[in-house]
Scaffold this active site. Structure first.
Site, PDB file in Angstrom:
ATOM      1  N   ASP A  81      -1.745   0.971  -2.518  1.00  0.00           N
ATOM      2  CA  ASP A  81      -1.569  -0.459  -2.814  1.00  0.00           C
ATOM      3  C   ASP A  81      -2.098  -1.383  -1.714  1.00  0.00           C
ATOM      4  OD1 ASP A  81       0.606   0.729  -1.345  1.00  0.00           O
ATOM      5  OD2 ASP A  81       1.744  -1.119  -1.587  1.00  0.00           O
ATOM      6  N   GLU A 138       3.654   1.109  -1.546  1.00  0.00           N
ATOM      7  CA  GLU A 138       4.217   1.410  -0.219  1.00  0.00           C
ATOM      8  C   GLU A 138       4.707   0.127   0.446  1.00  0.00           C
ATOM      9  OE1 GLU A 138       5.189   1.858   3.624  1.00  0.00           O
ATOM     10  OE2 GLU A 138       3.384   0.703   3.176  1.00  0.00           O
ATOM     11  N   HIS A 358      -2.364  -5.984   8.174  1.00  0.00           N
ATOM     12  CA  HIS A 358      -1.735  -7.160   7.551  1.00  0.00           C
ATOM     13  C   HIS A 358      -2.359  -8.477   8.033  1.00  0.00           C
ATOM     14  CE1 HIS A 358       2.156  -5.050   6.009  1.00  0.00           C
ATOM     15  NE2 HIS A 358       1.156  -4.198   6.098  1.00  0.00           N
TER      16      HIS A 358
HETATM   17 ZN    ZN Z   1       1.223  -2.288   5.515  1.00  0.00          ZN
HETATM   18 ZN    ZN Z   2       0.192   0.646   5.376  1.00  0.00          ZN
END
Ligand code: ZN
Ligand code: ZN
Length: 387
Positions: A81, A138, A358
């Site tokens: 994901d 996840e 991220h």
């Molecule tokens: Zn992550």
């Molecule tokens: Zn990750």
């Protein structure tokens, strides 16, 4: 047993898969295109069995070794994901879906495990069964838990399970691992604070929820600094402070606080839950209001098992010639659910000098592919050696 030559040959092909996945990121359990791509490739490689729809959109492939004397089965797991982030890399293969991005490198994880599956289907030079596991969600959805709830470990008779994550700031293709607790338990809380609303010019006629909740936020910081054993890790973060009104002249009747608690051991986790609840309710009553705490268990602590960690450390050393002790991570990882059910280990592979995961400028480093694929394949060939 350094990097396998076959993965040098397959490097361009696996890179192309990775970039295709990068261009088509999908969130949480909505990994339909990704899962279909994975399943199609596993079938094309010649997997003995491919099952879709495990843990909603997870995919499981079975590769039998040329021998089956050991009766042993090893699971290798990748996540599929992406994240709700607006990509800012400017790459030619940047996300085609606005506001969704492979900013954690799960595109790379999926591609590397596909590469290993292709090699293992070609060679089958092992005694036992390899199960390749591709999980959705996840990033906070608990896809790993859902796959376990669907009987992943028992249906495929998995004896051990292994996982890998890329890590920016570590040399490309180098490996980092530690035994025992590794990634944190990630609990969340939502607190409904009630007082008595009113005119901002007449605070004496109200129970001011914003003053009350502000004191709560500050007092929560004493859980880590005053309540927890100082040699243990604990993070308490309030991430949202929301009132019902945006007015300049109204004291709101209600405030909602949200946040997260990160711990690495059960005692500290229990302590944090208990103190957060006590501080919230007692602070509220001290100011004449009330508070209701909804404390939600998230991912458990991810714990690397001792012997499997030693084993995959040797494999990593032979692949990259180097192995470092990984730092503790207060982030969560839902591979924790799989390691609660079976022995195994989780390793970090260096992503080089890139933006952190991220971040909108992050990108998985394709130069790590041969090392990652070799680690997967060597686990199978070394743990279940063919005669
Ligand atoms: Zn992550
Ligand atoms: Zn990750």
């Amino acid at each position: 047993m350094p990097i396998k030559n076959r993965f040098a040959e397959l490097h361009d092909e696996i890179t192309a898969w990775r970039r295709d996945l990068h261009e088509h990121p999908e969130l949480m359990f909505d990994t339909h295109r990704t899962a279909a791509t994975v399943a199609e490739k596993l079938r094309a490689f010649g997997c003995d069995d491919v099952t879709e729809g495990i843990g909603r959109t997870g995919v499981v492939g079975v590769i039998k070794g040329k021998q089956s004397v050991s009766g042993k089965t090893i699971g290798l797991r990748a996540d599929m994901d992406a994240l709700p982030i607006f990509e800012d890399t400017g790459l030619p293969y940047a996300s085609k879906t606005e506001g969704v991005m492979h900013a954690c490198g799960h595109d790379g994880h999926t591609a590397m495990l596909l590469g290993a599956a292709k090699y293992l289907c070609e060679t089958r030079h092992f005694d036992g069964t390899c199960v390749v596991i591709f999980q959705p969600a996840e990033e906070g959805g608990g896809g790993g838990r859902e796959m376990c709830d669907d009987g992943l470990m028992t249906r495929w008779n998995i004896d051990e399970v292994y996982g890998m994550h890329n890590w920016p700031g570590m040399p490309t293709g180098s490996f980092h691992i530690r035994p025992g607790p590794f990634f944190a338990a990630t609990d969340t809380f939502e607190i409904d604070v009630r007082g008595l609303g009113g005119h901002a010019a007449k605070p004496n006629e109200t129970v001011d929820t914003t003053v009350l909740a502000s004191n709560m936020v500050l007092a929560f910081q004493s859980i880590a600094s005053r309540n927890a054993d100082p040699v243990k890790q604990l993070v308490v973060s309030v991430t949202s402070f929301e009132t019902e009104s945006k007015a300049f002249n109204v004291i709101p009747e209600q405030v909602t606080l949200r946040g997260t608690v990160r711990t690495l051991d059960p005692d500290t986790r229990d302590l944090a839950r208990r103190r957060l609840t006590e501080i919230a309710t007692h602070t509220a009553s001290a100011y004449g209001g009330s508070a209701t705490v909804n404390y939600m268990d998230g991912y458990p602590v991810m714990v690397n098992h001792e012997e499997p960690t030693e084993f995959v450390s040797d494999v990593a050393r032979s692949v990259s010639g180097d192995l470092q002790k990984a730092p503790l991570v207060m982030g969560g990882e839902d591979f924790a659910f799989m390691l609660e059910e079976r022995p195994g280990a989780y390793i970090l592979v260096g992503n080089g000098d890139t933006a952190m995961v991220h971040h909108p400028k992050y990108n998985f480093n394709d130069d790590a592919i041969p090392a990652g694929c070799s680690w997967w394949a060597d686990i199978i060939e070394t743990r279940m050696p063919a005669a």
